[in-house]
Enzyme design. Structure first.
Site, mmCIF file in Angstrom:
data_model
loop_
_atom_site.group_PDB
_atom_site.id
_atom_site.type_symbol
_atom_site.label_atom_id
_atom_site.label_comp_id
_atom_site.label_asym_id
_atom_site.label_seq_id
_atom_site.Cartn_x
_atom_site.Cartn_y
_atom_site.Cartn_z
ATOM 1 N N LEU A 80 0.803 -1.226 0.000
ATOM 2 C CA LEU A 80 0.000 0.000 0.000
ATOM 3 C C LEU A 80 0.833 1.272 0.000
ATOM 4 O O LEU A 80 1.930 1.326 0.551
ATOM 5 C CB LEU A 80 -0.925 -0.008 1.224
ATOM 6 C CG LEU A 80 -1.847 -1.222 1.328
ATOM 7 C CD1 LEU A 80 -2.666 -1.166 2.617
ATOM 8 C CD2 LEU A 80 -2.780 -1.312 0.121
ATOM 9 N N HIS A 81 0.283 2.296 -0.644
ATOM 10 C CA HIS A 81 0.905 3.623 -0.667
ATOM 11 C C HIS A 81 -0.206 4.656 -0.480
ATOM 12 O O HIS A 81 -1.384 4.296 -0.311
ATOM 13 C CB HIS A 81 1.674 3.829 -1.979
ATOM 14 C CG HIS A 81 0.890 3.501 -3.216
ATOM 15 N ND1 HIS A 81 -0.219 4.228 -3.606
ATOM 16 C CD2 HIS A 81 1.014 2.509 -4.137
ATOM 17 C CE1 HIS A 81 -0.716 3.714 -4.719
ATOM 18 N NE2 HIS A 81 0.010 2.660 -5.058
ATOM 19 N N GLU A 82 0.172 5.923 -0.570
ATOM 20 C CA GLU A 82 -0.795 7.004 -0.327
ATOM 21 C C GLU A 82 -2.005 6.948 -1.262
ATOM 22 O O GLU A 82 -3.087 7.416 -0.905
ATOM 23 C CB GLU A 82 -0.110 8.366 -0.464
ATOM 24 C CG GLU A 82 0.535 8.854 0.810
ATOM 25 C CD GLU A 82 -0.450 9.050 1.960
ATOM 26 O OE1 GLU A 82 -1.484 9.715 1.780
ATOM 27 O OE2 GLU A 82 -0.175 8.513 3.049
ATOM 28 N N GLY A 83 -1.817 6.434 -2.474
ATOM 29 C CA GLY A 83 -2.945 6.320 -3.412
ATOM 30 C C GLY A 83 -4.035 5.440 -2.819
ATOM 31 O O GLY A 83 -5.225 5.796 -2.794
ATOM 32 N N HIS A 84 -3.614 4.264 -2.309
ATOM 33 C CA HIS A 84 -4.579 3.369 -1.664
ATOM 34 C C HIS A 84 -5.178 4.031 -0.413
ATOM 35 O O HIS A 84 -6.379 3.968 -0.166
ATOM 36 C CB HIS A 84 -3.902 2.069 -1.212
ATOM 37 C CG HIS A 84 -3.243 1.283 -2.311
ATOM 38 N ND1 HIS A 84 -1.886 1.142 -2.403
ATOM 39 C CD2 HIS A 84 -3.767 0.582 -3.343
ATOM 40 C CE1 HIS A 84 -1.591 0.378 -3.443
ATOM 41 N NE2 HIS A 84 -2.709 0.019 -4.043
ATOM 42 N N GLN A 111 -5.833 -12.045 -13.316
ATOM 43 C CA GLN A 111 -5.749 -10.821 -14.113
ATOM 44 C C GLN A 111 -4.339 -10.580 -14.657
ATOM 45 O O GLN A 111 -4.077 -9.583 -15.301
ATOM 46 C CB GLN A 111 -6.232 -9.604 -13.316
ATOM 47 C CG GLN A 111 -5.297 -9.128 -12.218
ATOM 48 C CD GLN A 111 -5.946 -8.078 -11.338
ATOM 49 O OE1 GLN A 111 -6.958 -8.317 -10.680
ATOM 50 N NE2 GLN A 111 -5.379 -6.883 -11.332
ATOM 51 N N ASP A 138 -6.277 4.006 -12.412
ATOM 52 C CA ASP A 138 -6.628 2.940 -13.355
ATOM 53 C C ASP A 138 -7.946 3.327 -14.011
ATOM 54 O O ASP A 138 -9.007 2.770 -13.705
ATOM 55 C CB ASP A 138 -6.744 1.611 -12.607
ATOM 56 C CG ASP A 138 -5.423 1.198 -11.992
ATOM 57 O OD1 ASP A 138 -4.644 0.521 -12.673
ATOM 58 O OD2 ASP A 138 -5.145 1.594 -10.843
ATOM 59 N N MET A 152 1.627 7.531 -7.955
ATOM 60 C CA MET A 152 2.050 6.465 -7.043
ATOM 61 C C MET A 152 1.578 5.115 -7.567
ATOM 62 O O MET A 152 0.468 5.001 -8.094
ATOM 63 C CB MET A 152 1.481 6.711 -5.658
ATOM 64 C CG MET A 152 2.169 7.868 -4.994
ATOM 65 S SD MET A 152 1.789 7.884 -3.249
ATOM 66 C CE MET A 152 2.704 9.333 -2.776
ATOM 67 N N SER A 153 2.443 4.122 -7.429
ATOM 68 C CA SER A 153 2.101 2.773 -7.874
ATOM 69 C C SER A 153 2.983 1.792 -7.115
ATOM 70 O O SER A 153 4.155 2.075 -6.856
ATOM 71 C CB SER A 153 2.367 2.639 -9.380
ATOM 72 O OG SER A 153 2.407 1.269 -9.732
HETATM 73 P P1 AMP Z 1 -3.813 -1.784 -6.961
HETATM 74 O O1 AMP Z 1 -3.353 -2.238 -5.620
HETATM 75 O O2 AMP Z 1 -2.706 -1.225 -7.806
HETATM 76 O O3 AMP Z 1 -4.669 -2.796 -7.664
HETATM 77 O O4 AMP Z 1 -4.757 -0.529 -6.694
HETATM 78 C C1 AMP Z 1 -5.876 -0.637 -5.851
HETATM 79 C C2 AMP Z 1 -6.726 0.580 -6.031
HETATM 80 O O5 AMP Z 1 -5.988 1.746 -5.702
HETATM 81 C C3 AMP Z 1 -7.213 0.755 -7.486
HETATM 82 O O6 AMP Z 1 -8.556 1.198 -7.492
HETATM 83 C C4 AMP Z 1 -6.270 1.804 -8.006
HETATM 84 O O7 AMP Z 1 -6.833 2.575 -9.047
HETATM 85 C C5 AMP Z 1 -6.046 2.656 -6.767
HETATM 86 N N1 AMP Z 1 -4.787 3.390 -6.906
HETATM 87 C C6 AMP Z 1 -3.572 2.873 -7.217
HETATM 88 N N2 AMP Z 1 -2.658 3.854 -7.331
HETATM 89 C C7 AMP Z 1 -3.297 5.017 -7.082
HETATM 90 C C8 AMP Z 1 -2.905 6.392 -7.057
HETATM 91 N N3 AMP Z 1 -1.651 6.774 -7.303
HETATM 92 N N4 AMP Z 1 -3.842 7.309 -6.776
HETATM 93 C C9 AMP Z 1 -5.133 6.938 -6.531
HETATM 94 N N5 AMP Z 1 -5.574 5.675 -6.540
HETATM 95 C C10 AMP Z 1 -4.668 4.719 -6.820
#
Ligand code: AMP
Length: 281
Positions: free
Chosen positions: A33-37, A61, A150, A184-185
């Protein structure tokens, strides 16, 4: 915060919460997890009574040769972050519990899964739509939180919810970025220091497009050409796609007008980064 490992226990928990009338918010993630999550978790906290964050790296997926095995994982760090954010449940199932037998049933989105990431990752959105459907049935949320990062996934999930009458509302949270603008990713950790520096070109491309649109450029091809040139000048960057489509349904557009999505996928070495800009013109 409770950690729940099996779909059966999770479903029991959701059912008991539902019976007391509490509103459940679900944030589906693949962890690391990061700030986006965490920004999605905060929104869920604000809008719902109980927040469930799922952490599941979903094998169906990922395509052949993609990074399923290498995908970064750190459950104890994730749990600590979620605890701090006040999540109620971290749902972290094992693959064998999510897919105890060979699947025969899949959710397929037939109109938008062959564009953008769907073209480079055949079967990806079928895997996403299927696991998200399973998570909706297991966690029974009234609200589901997804990131604009996404963009295609968010549009596809919203369409799936409408098509299949899932009884919940989808909230799409804005893209959270590093200080230099890189979205963020979890995959950013794969980047070498040089690639990490150069990866800012994705964000710079989006800003350039925004400027061009503000200057009155309204032909998608002209903007795509400017961005393609910029990315091609960047060491290590290999374009997967640069596209401008309708932000409503990913259909082709002739003119920058209405809700418009500019989406990019660029590879640095083996790391594929995506970013996008949604414009209302
Ligand atoms: P993931 O773990 O990459 O599958 O992401 C889980 C959820 O967090 C998805 O709905 C992503 O779109 C969202 N997410 C990932 N990175 C970001 C980000 N930088 N900013 C906002 N939401 C994000």
């Amino acid at each position: 915060m409770q950690v729940i490992k099996t779909p059966a226990e999770m479903q029991m928990w959701s059912r008991s919460q539902g019976m007391t009338g509490l509103k459940i918010g679900l944030v589906p993630t693949m962890g690391f997890l990061h700030e986006g999550h965490l920004s999605l978790v905060r929104q869920a906290r604000e809008l719902c009574d109980a927040v469930v964050v799922s952490i599941f790296v979903n094998p169906i997926q990922f395509g052949e040769g993609e990074d399923f095995d290498q995908y970064p994982r750190d459950l104890s760090r994730d749990f600590a972050l979620l605890e701090k954010e006040g999540a109620d449940v971290a749902f972290a199932p094992e693959v064998r519990d999510m897919y105890p037998e060979k699947m025969s049933t899949f959710v397929e989105i037939t109109s938008m899964d062959d564009k953008l990431c769907g073209r480079s990752r055949p079967g990806h959105f079928r895997g996403v739509a299927t696991v998200v459907s399973k998570l909706f049935n297991i966690c029974q949320p009234q609200m589901g939180f997804f990131g604009q990062k996404d963009a295609q996934q968010a549009i596809i999930i919203e369409k799936m919810v409408r098509d299949l009458n899932f009884p919940l509302e989808i909230v799409v949270g804005e893209i959270i970025r590093e200080a230099d603008g890189l979205a963020m990713s979890s995959r950013n950790v794969y980047l070498s220091p040089a690639d990490r520096k150069n990866a800012v070109v994705l964000y710079q491309s989006l800003l350039k497009a925004k400027d061009l649109v503000a200057d009155g450029v309204n032909r998608p091809a002209e903007i795509i050409k400017a961005i393609t040139d910029l990315i091609n000048q960047t060491p290590g960057a290999v374009i997967d796609y640069v596209e401008i489509l309708s932000g409503r349904d990913l259909s082709e557009i002739e003119e920058i007008k209405g809700k418009v999505l500019l989406a990019l996928a660029v590879k640095f070495g083996n790391t594929r980064l995506i970013d996008n800009l949604l414009l209302e013109v």
